[in-house]
Scaffold this motif. Structure first.
Motif, mmCIF file in Angstrom:
data_model
loop_
_atom_site.group_PDB
_atom_site.id
_atom_site.type_symbol
_atom_site.label_atom_id
_atom_site.label_comp_id
_atom_site.label_asym_id
_atom_site.label_seq_id
_atom_site.Cartn_x
_atom_site.Cartn_y
_atom_site.Cartn_z
ATOM 1 N N PHE A 1 -46.099 -54.212 -13.718
ATOM 2 C CA PHE A 1 -45.797 -55.320 -12.798
ATOM 3 C C PHE A 1 -46.688 -56.514 -13.103
ATOM 4 N N GLY A 2 -47.934 -56.203 -13.412
ATOM 5 C CA GLY A 2 -48.922 -57.255 -13.644
ATOM 6 C C GLY A 2 -48.557 -58.186 -14.783
ATOM 7 N N PHE A 3 -47.642 -57.761 -15.641
ATOM 8 C CA PHE A 3 -47.185 -58.657 -16.700
ATOM 9 C C PHE A 3 -46.489 -59.883 -16.113
ATOM 10 N N ILE A 4 -45.756 -59.678 -15.018
ATOM 11 C CA ILE A 4 -45.067 -60.812 -14.406
ATOM 12 C C ILE A 4 -46.093 -61.798 -13.895
ATOM 13 N N ALA A 5 -46.951 -61.316 -13.034
ATOM 14 C CA ALA A 5 -47.981 -62.168 -12.458
ATOM 15 C C ALA A 5 -48.969 -61.237 -11.792
ATOM 16 N N LYS A 6 -50.234 -61.587 -11.865
ATOM 17 C CA LYS A 6 -51.238 -60.714 -11.269
ATOM 18 C C LYS A 6 -51.155 -60.723 -9.748
ATOM 19 N N GLU A 7 -50.517 -61.763 -9.199
ATOM 20 C CA GLU A 7 -50.413 -61.831 -7.741
ATOM 21 C C GLU A 7 -49.638 -60.652 -7.164
ATOM 22 N N ILE A 8 -48.724 -60.081 -7.967
ATOM 23 C CA ILE A 8 -47.865 -59.062 -7.374
ATOM 24 C C ILE A 8 -48.360 -57.646 -7.610
ATOM 25 N N VAL A 9 -49.528 -57.508 -8.259
ATOM 26 C CA VAL A 9 -50.032 -56.164 -8.546
ATOM 27 C C VAL A 9 -50.289 -55.392 -7.251
ATOM 28 N N VAL A 10 -50.947 -56.054 -6.305
ATOM 29 C CA VAL A 10 -51.284 -55.369 -5.049
ATOM 30 C C VAL A 10 -50.003 -54.977 -4.305
ATOM 31 N N GLY A 11 -49.082 -55.924 -4.234
ATOM 32 C CA GLY A 11 -47.815 -55.646 -3.565
ATOM 33 C C GLY A 11 -47.087 -54.478 -4.222
ATOM 34 N N SER A 12 -47.148 -54.433 -5.560
ATOM 35 C CA SER A 12 -46.434 -53.372 -6.256
ATOM 36 C C SER A 12 -47.083 -52.025 -5.993
ATOM 37 N N LEU A 13 -48.403 -52.006 -5.839
ATOM 38 C CA LEU A 13 -49.080 -50.747 -5.510
ATOM 39 C C LEU A 13 -48.543 -50.203 -4.195
ATOM 40 N N ALA A 14 -48.324 -51.133 -3.245
ATOM 41 C CA ALA A 14 -47.791 -50.712 -1.951
ATOM 42 C C ALA A 14 -46.415 -50.079 -2.125
ATOM 43 N N VAL A 15 -45.578 -50.680 -2.982
ATOM 44 C CA VAL A 15 -44.241 -50.125 -3.216
ATOM 45 C C VAL A 15 -44.347 -48.757 -3.887
ATOM 46 N N ILE A 16 -45.231 -48.684 -4.878
ATOM 47 C CA ILE A 16 -45.337 -47.441 -5.666
ATOM 48 C C ILE A 16 -45.860 -46.296 -4.799
ATOM 49 N N TYR A 17 -46.909 -46.588 -4.018
ATOM 50 C CA TYR A 17 -47.453 -45.519 -3.172
ATOM 51 C C TYR A 17 -46.550 -45.254 -1.978
ATOM 52 N N GLY A 18 -45.770 -46.238 -1.649
ATOM 53 C CA GLY A 18 -44.700 -46.047 -0.684
ATOM 54 C C GLY A 18 -45.119 -45.752 0.734
ATOM 55 N N GLY A 19 -46.391 -45.809 1.063
ATOM 56 C CA GLY A 19 -46.793 -45.510 2.439
ATOM 57 C C GLY A 19 -47.154 -46.770 3.186
ATOM 58 N N THR A 20 -47.510 -46.619 4.437
ATOM 59 C CA THR A 20 -47.911 -47.786 5.197
ATOM 60 C C THR A 20 -49.405 -48.032 5.058
ATOM 61 N N ASP A 21 -50.167 -46.960 4.920
ATOM 62 C CA ASP A 21 -51.623 -47.116 4.827
ATOM 63 C C ASP A 21 -52.041 -47.109 3.360
ATOM 64 N N LEU A 22 -51.842 -48.245 2.697
ATOM 65 C CA LEU A 22 -52.121 -48.321 1.268
ATOM 66 C C LEU A 22 -53.593 -48.031 0.976
ATOM 67 N N ALA A 23 -54.469 -48.618 1.788
ATOM 68 C CA ALA A 23 -55.901 -48.450 1.545
ATOM 69 C C ALA A 23 -56.282 -46.969 1.605
ATOM 70 N N GLY A 24 -55.788 -46.304 2.641
ATOM 71 C CA GLY A 24 -56.108 -44.895 2.803
ATOM 72 C C GLY A 24 -55.565 -44.060 1.649
ATOM 73 N N LEU A 25 -54.299 -44.333 1.297
ATOM 74 C CA LEU A 25 -53.659 -43.591 0.213
ATOM 75 C C LEU A 25 -54.402 -43.773 -1.094
#
Ligand SMILES: Nc1nc2c(ncn2[C@@H]2O[C@H](COP(=O)(O)OP(=O)(O)OP(=O)(O)O)[C@@H](O)[C@H]2O)c(=O)[nH]1
Ligand SMILES: [Mg+2]
Lengths: 164, 670
Positions: free
Chosen positions: B578-602
């Motif tokens: 994802f980071g190839f597109i733009a580094k701004e979306i890396v965090v957002g993509s992690l949320a999608v990949i981990y798929g949970g609501t508590d990204l930090a905890g996961l």
């Protein structure tokens, strides 16, 4: 003065002036200089050294400034013709003409009182000592000058032939 | 308009900084296009304007001191004049720097191509009280000489009239006689004769051709005639043995003797007066003690100007895009499309356009401020101040600004390398900028350090990452210098122009054209990149996006052995894709990949502190984003350079993470 007239890099004080005798051995640099019209015979006046050192600003006598690296100037054969009195190029026993007294009014007055004036001739009595001891050739007076004063006095080499 | 009129090409040629581009803008207005000269990363600008019944194509050649090439720019100009001679040369002279400019004028006049000389910056010489005898110049050169101020437009009608006349009645320029040492004259004579006998078809004067051949290593590009080539080679050897200095240096000497004489005719006995204001300004800006602090302050202002003003604008644009997007995609017509297509349109195309647009405000601001710095003359001072430091890395002092601005955003920084006058520094700088810690990367680091570290430690981690970025820039600089990636360095001899007031027109035009240029050159590549990543994440269609079963997930798993030694799992590997597109979306993509609501905890249950740092180091050093790659491609026009950037970024990122993670494990951290 050494017979090869390469300027030691450390001697390139602001307000020194030299005449280019040859452009040096690096073809690319020589060609670049030549194409800018900086050729043997051109007078270069050093305006300033960059704050970090290494790079100098020179004026080519056409009112145009250039930046060059010290190594490039050191590589070409540039014969010094004028320099501040504190320059290490000022040698004992040679006669110099005062070209410029670059200071404010009080400095000018002080120098006048001591008998120094533009176009006056001077000699260094002792090389490498501070304060600088000079002799005024015309009046045979001896004057001692502080570092700060000597910095503002620009002298010109009057006999171009080498006296090694 | 007469449709039978032949198309006419006029080439603007002069030494650097005499006002070619300003005149070009004045003549062509809005009809410009930029690109690169074939094979080199030297900007090619052309535009169209009409003169009476003629449609004229105007070409803005790079500034050169002579046609005997030292630099790539000079080679471009020489090859252009020799291979596709324009109908007319429009030579621009800086009235305050006549002698230097006349050196080139004389050399070009020898080509016999019709020529018009515009003596520019007449407003400046007038202000300084210098009078010019241009009649004498016209008389000696035998070509029309026009007084001009490209800044105010004064003299433009005269110039147009002179150009019109010469198009209508093209007249070969009289060859100026420049006396040379007899041996050279003989060489010219013999080669000229041989050229005359060969069947070369050219509008150029044969002696001019002979001189160019004598300077060149390889004559075959201009003549297939063996005799001419052999004769030239013979003379080259002879001249090398008998001349003490190289042939172009001797010729320059002869030329400038004539140029000095000409300049004296024009200026008469007027003494050269130093510009007081100019030396006073330099006394401040280049001061031994204050010069650098002032520079640092100005750089701070520049950085704030570009990003402080740019970031809120980007924010507004991005919100607007989101709103417009959600409105557009809630329309009935769109909703009736299949879900896959909807996603393609929204997450693919729309997203791609949003990425492109997000760069526009900073590109506009960046070039606005860059032009201010350049046109005012301060850029040359920057090069002077920073030369010592940057020279160690084999770079131009001007590279400092580009690299510094990379710490905001890599894309405009790469585009800004264009202000550097030699292609060696340009390529090198372009390759170093991707290692700067841009604000998009900073977002990732702020987010991750907040998850994995206490608030006391987090800032230190980020600071260390900045340190890591500096080290990467410096080390890569040394390595690239060692391998001569950008060609060979050029001697550093730079004219320091006087300070000048930039005009709003030229600064505004520049920003405008850079934005247009970005849209036409880099944007398609960015959108293509976004689409490729979209495909990876959404194919095949029957699995949840970004899950392990998608192409991206499979790629992540295939790459697992590569990333495992770095402590980076397949989920993070997808985020890196994802980071190839733009580094701004890396965090957002992690949320999608981990798929949970508590990204930090996961995340903190999945990943150790060491692994998170390793991930951040990788993020810092690998390809910043598709837009940067697109910018490098469109600036360098070299697949090789673009690939080197891509591959070296990945390799260095992998190595750095590997060394960090493995030595961390070795010391017992985890
Ligand atoms: N005062 C004054 N300044 C001018 C005039 N024409 C150009 N300038 C300024 O001179 C500087 C250099 O102008 P450019 O048009 O960039 O020169 P160039 O020949 O394209 O320079 P290179 O592309 O580097 O070769 C800019 O700061 C211009 O604003 C003029 O007629 N009068
Ligand atoms: Mg230009």
């Amino acid at each position: 003065m050494t017979s090869a007239q390469h300027i030691p890099v450390s001697a390139l004080l602001a307000q020194s002036e030299c005449i280019i005798r040859s452009l040096g051995s690096d073809d690319k640099t020589a060609q670049r200089l030549a194409q800018m019209g900086i050729l043997p015979g051109t007078h270069l006046r050093i305006i300033r050294v960059a704050p970090l050192g290494g790079t100098i600003e020179v004026n080519d006598g056409q009112g145009q400034s250039f930046a060059l690296r010290q190594q490039e100037v050191a590589a070409m054969n540039c014969e010094p013709v004028a320099m501040p009195l504190i320059s290490e190029l000022v040698a004992k026993g040679r006669t110099y003409m005062i070209r410029d007294l670059r200071g404010g009014k009080t400095f000018q007055q002080r120098m006048a009182a001591a008998g120094l004036q533009e176009e006056g001739l001077i000699q260094i009595r002792e090389a490498g000592v501070r304060p600088i001891q000079i002799r005024l050739v015309d009046t045979d007076r001896q004057v001692s000058l502080g570092q700060g004063e000597a910095k503002k006095i620009i002298v010109e080499v009057i006999n171009h032939e080498s006296n090694s | 308009m007469n449709p039978t009129a032949e198309p006419v090409t006029i080439a603007l040629a002069s030494i650097p900084n005499s006002g070619k581009t300003t005149l070009f803008n004045l003549l062509t207005g809005s009809s410009q296009s930029t690109g690169n000269w074939p094979g080199v990363s030297v900007e090619q600008k052309s535009g169209i304007f009409s003169l009476g019944e003629y449609i004229v194509t105007l070409i803005d050649l790079p500034g050169t001191y002579a046609l005997s090439p030292v630099t790539e720019e000079e080679q471009v100009v020489r090859d252009y004049l020799l291979n596709s001679p324009p109908n007319i040369i429009l030579n621009v002279l800086d009235a305050g720097n006549l002698q230097r400019g006349l050196g080139l004028t004389l050399q070009m006049a020898a080509s016999a191509l019709p020529m018009v000389v515009a003596v520019n910056m007449i407003d400046e010489t007038r202000r300084r009280g210098i009078t010019l005898d241009l009649k004498a110049l016209a008389l000696h050169l035998g070509v029309p000489v026009i007084e001009l101020s490209a800044k105010t437009g004064e003299g433009l009608p005269d110039l147009k009239e002179a150009l019109y006349e010469i198009i209508k009645h093209p007249e070969k320029t009289r060859i100026p006689h420049i006396s040379c040492p007899p041996l050279l004259e003989k060489a010219f004579f013999q080669i000229t004769e041989a050229i005359g006998k060969s069947s070369i078809d050219t509008r150029l004067d044969h002696t001019f051709l002979a001189m160019r051949m004598l300077e060149a290593e390889n004559q075959n590009q201009w003549t297939s005639n063996e005799k001419v080539a052999a004769l030239t080679k013979k003379w080259q050897r002879r001249l090398k043995q008998s001349l003490q200095t190289s042939f172009p240096v001797v010729c320059a000497g002869c030329r400038f003797n004539a140029a000095r004489g000409l300049a004296m005719e024009v200026l008469g006995e007027q003494p050269i007066i130093e510009d007081k204001l100019n030396s006073r300004l330099d006394h401040i800006f280049l001061h031994r003690f204050f010069g650098l602090p002032i520079f640092i302050m100005l750089m701070f202002l520049l950085f704030q100007g570009v990003y402080g003003l740019g970031a809120p604008l980007q924010e507004i644009l991005s919100v607007a895009f989101d709103r417009a997007g959600s409105w557009l995609f809630s329309q009935f017509m769109v909703l009736s499309l299949p879900a896959g297509l909807q996603s393609f349109l929204f997450d693919g195309i729309w997203q791609g356009i949003a990425v492109v647009t997000s760069f526009l405000p900073i590109i506009a601001l960046f070039f606005f401020f860059m032009s201010l710095i350049e046109d005012s003359g301060y850029m040359a001072r920057v090069a002077f101040l920073m030369d010592r430091l940057m020279h160690r890395l084999g770079l131009d002092g001007k590279a400092f600004i580009s690299i510094l601005l990379g710490y905001g955003c890599n894309v405009p920084a790469v585009m800004g390398t264009r202000v550097m006058s030699n292609s060696y520094s340009r390529i090198l700088t372009m390759l170093l900028i991707p290692f700067t810690l841009c604000t998009a990367r900073l977002q990732i680091f702020v987010f991750l350090t907040a998850i994995f570290f206490t608030s006391a430690i987090a800032p230190w981690i980020i600071l260390s990452l900045y340190g890591c970025s500096f080290v990467a820039v410096i080390l890569s600089g040394f390595v690239l210098k060692l391998f001569h990636i950008g060609g060979t360095p050029e001697p550093f001899i730079m004219e320091i122009p006087p300070y000048r007031f930039p005009t709003l027109r030229s600064v505004g035009l520049r920003s405008w054209y850079e934005m247009k240029d970005f849209l036409s050159r880099a944007a398609p590549l960015i959108i293509a990149g976004v689409l490729i990543v979209w495909l990876l994440i959404h194919m095949p269609t029957n699995v949840p996006p970004a899950s392990a079963a998608t192409w991206a997930g499979q790629l992540g798993q295939i790459l697992a052995p590569v990333f495992q030694p770095l402590g980076i799992g397949w989920q993070e590997t997808i985020a890196l894709i994802f980071g190839f597109i733009a580094k701004e979306i890396v965090v957002g993509s992690l949320a999608v990949i981990y798929g949970g609501t508590d990204l930090a905890g996961l995340m903190s249950s999945h990943i150790t502190q060491m692994q998170s740092i390793s991930f951040m180091i990788f993020c810092l050093l690998y390809t910043p984003c598709v837009a940067t790659i697109a910018a490098i491609w469109s600036e360098s026009r070299s697949l090789r350079i673009t690939l080197i950037s891509l591959v070296s970024g990945l390799a260095i990122a992998w190595l750095a993470s590997f060394i960090f993670y493995q030595s961390g494990l070795l010391f017992g951290f985890n």
